[in-house]
Design a protein around this motif. Sequence first.
Motif, short mmCIF file in Angstrom:
data_model
loop_
_atom_site.label_atom_id
_atom_site.label_comp_id
_atom_site.label_asym_id
_atom_site.label_seq_id
_atom_site.Cartn_x
_atom_site.Cartn_y
_atom_site.Cartn_z
N ILE A 67 0.84 -1.21 0.00
CA ILE A 67 0.00 0.00 0.00
C ILE A 67 0.88 1.27 0.00
O ILE A 67 1.94 1.29 0.62
CB ILE A 67 -0.96 0.00 1.22
N THR A 68 0.43 2.29 -0.75
CA THR A 68 1.20 3.54 -0.74
C THR A 68 0.81 4.35 0.50
O THR A 68 -0.23 4.13 1.11
CB THR A 68 0.89 4.41 -1.98
N GLU A 69 1.71 5.32 0.84
CA GLU A 69 1.45 6.14 2.02
C GLU A 69 0.14 6.90 1.86
O GLU A 69 -0.65 7.00 2.80
CB GLU A 69 2.61 7.10 2.26
N SER A 70 -0.12 7.43 0.64
CA SER A 70 -1.32 8.25 0.49
C SER A 70 -2.59 7.40 0.58
O SER A 70 -3.61 7.85 1.10
CB SER A 70 -1.28 9.07 -0.81
N GLU A 71 -2.52 6.14 0.10
CA GLU A 71 -3.68 5.26 0.26
C GLU A 71 -3.93 4.95 1.74
O GLU A 71 -5.07 4.94 2.21
CB GLU A 71 -3.47 3.95 -0.50
N LEU A 72 -2.82 4.72 2.47
CA LEU A 72 -2.94 4.45 3.90
C LEU A 72 -3.54 5.64 4.64
O LEU A 72 -4.42 5.51 5.50
CB LEU A 72 -1.57 4.08 4.48
N LEU A 73 -3.05 6.86 4.26
CA LEU A 73 -3.56 8.07 4.92
C LEU A 73 -5.06 8.24 4.66
O LEU A 73 -5.80 8.68 5.54
CB LEU A 73 -2.78 9.31 4.44
N LEU A 74 -5.50 7.87 3.45
CA LEU A 74 -6.92 7.97 3.13
C LEU A 74 -7.73 7.02 4.03
O LEU A 74 -8.80 7.40 4.54
CB LEU A 74 -7.14 7.64 1.65
N PRO A 109 5.99 -0.56 7.18
CA PRO A 109 7.06 -0.83 6.19
C PRO A 109 7.90 0.41 5.92
O PRO A 109 7.44 1.54 6.12
CB PRO A 109 6.27 -1.25 4.94
N ASN A 110 9.12 0.18 5.44
CA ASN A 110 10.09 1.27 5.29
C ASN A 110 9.65 2.40 4.36
O ASN A 110 10.07 3.54 4.54
CB ASN A 110 11.43 0.71 4.78
#
Lengths: 348, 348
Positions: free
Chosen positions: B75-82, B103-104
């Motif tokens: 998962i990308t950071e922006s997807e996680l933030l959403l 993850p790193n």
Amino acid sequence: MAGHKIDGTAIAKSIRERIHAQIKEAQKLNPRYKPCLKIVQIGERPDSSTYVRMKLKAAEEAGILCELVHLPSSITESELLLQIQNLNNDHSVHGILVQLPVPNHISEHTVTSAVAEEKDVDGFGTMNIGELAKRSGKPLFVPCTPKGVMVLLKESGVDLRGKNAVVLGRSDIVGSPVSYLLKNADATVTVCHSHTQNLSDFVRRADVVVAAIGKPGFVKGEWLKEGAVVIDVGTNYIPDTSKKSGQRLVGDVDFDSAIEVASQITPVPGGVGPMTVAMLLQNVVDATTAYFDKQKARHVVPLPLKQLSPVPSDIAISRCQHPKLITQAAGETGIAAHELVPFGRVSN
Amino acid sequence: MAGHKIDGTAIAKSIRERIHAQIKEAQKLNPRYKPCLKIVQIGERPDSSTYVRMKLKAAEEAGILCELVHLPSSITESELLLQIQNLNNDHSVHGILVQLPVPNHISEHTVTSAVAEEKDVDGFGTMNIGELAKRSGKPLFVPCTPKGVMVLLKESGVDLRGKNAVVLGRSDIVGSPVSYLLKNADATVTVCHSHTQNLSDFVRRADVVVAAIGKPGFVKGEWLKEGAVVIDVGTNYIPDTSKKSGQRLVGDVDFDSAIEVASQITPVPGGVGPMTVAMLLQNVVDATTAYFDKQKARHVVPLPLKQLSPVPSDIAISRCQHPKLITQAAGETGIAAHELVPFGRVSN
């Protein structure tokens, strides 16, 4: 053999000259670059008025617009918060400082937390303190006196890594933030305070002593380890009939006995005091630079796109996106909150 | 004479039973009182999965709804933030916990800061840490492990005022927040870490030792002061062929030699570990109670009214007011952000 007296006045002067030059340089590139600080003073405390006058003078000399917003001590907390809110939303203001202490009917915590994080040049807001207290944190502003202490140590060539540092005092304004900075600089840090037992034993083992307890001449030379570095943050006025004002400024350290044992020591006055003002100016310049950098930056984070095969229709592609809120898109493109009038939902 | 073993399992069990009873009681008064925790786990780390399972089980037993939001490590950071944003805006969710480490390619700092302050039951967000680091601060949530350490000390009858407390480790998760809590409890606190020289000398002078450095059996009994209180936060797995799993859990303290010198000491396992989970449940219940309290509260701050004589006309009175923003009025009357769709200006 007497130790070296750290000349805070001279170090602060050179920093203020550098700041002046930095502002001139920035204005050559961008004539709109006009650092502006607003100082909010509530009431008429003479000591506050003295500090405010010093800040106004130093700011003017450095080329920073600095205005005093002087409010009566009868002001209610909600009226004061409205004033701070207006300054937060005034894009020509880059730094806001509420001169402490505030009158008793106003909560210092509420007022310092009300200053917008990006204008909190005093660094006392919860966000800035939180970032400072985290090892991985990135505070926008470090409180001026603690920052001045660290610059004095650096300018004096003190390598803090692995050193035994003892901080006397745990105030939110000096003791605690200094201890976080020393810890992040890899010193082993002990915070002593009014409940500490055998305080002189802690001082005796310290390579670096930062005194911020507000007790005139409290730390004696015979408490110190040979060669210790002593930073005296105390600003205590004691009666002195030989002075016109009838009083004299002294620190928390008994200077005459301490300089015989310490390798380096800051005097009072002429040590930490001038640094506090210089660091404030530095924070205002940093706030101004950050404001213009943010205006230029376009940190647009594209929505993730999962490519499919065969390629779906345009309408299918658009429908599988969760659109960004207009407030988030505005923030990413550098539109400030006061420039935006939303019509519709602003949170998910 | 051997010291007393502090039974974290038993203390945690009684706290969890109390929490269960507290929830039942609240539900009698308000059937909508259903504490709900969402745990966000990214990837498949086996240790994280173990911790998450323990939390899910403990929450269920206490009567807390607890759901795992399990996301792929791709998962990308922006997807996680959403995802976090959606949980922030879901009013049926009272607590959000992002299982660390992430993850790193994802910033731990960004992710923990994205959790809404009032749902940050892990207490790692900048606002909560900032309040914790201030002497006058009022954190909504104290991080679970540090909070568990303080409860163990309290339950063991340790009076911290004026005591010499030494914290080994300066992590954002344990060492640093524990040091702030000990300082606020009036102990004299020293934080030691990897750069500390002569670490055992600091331990030797400590009335209270909190070890959180992740080195199996590092602190030896002969380092301790006679009668010291030792809290061992270490969770280290070392090889042990006698165990089915081939490994064994040990702390940062060499328990067998330490209990001979200490007056009280926590074992590993069965000391701090169970307390961390109990404190998480406590934070979720506190978050839920605060949510319902806030819904009920109507903290409407009236605009100040300056009475004039003679009384001006209605239109003159209304015109001399600076009206409140609808977002502020909504907040004061208990309307949540997701219930409000503004049409017009939302900042001054």
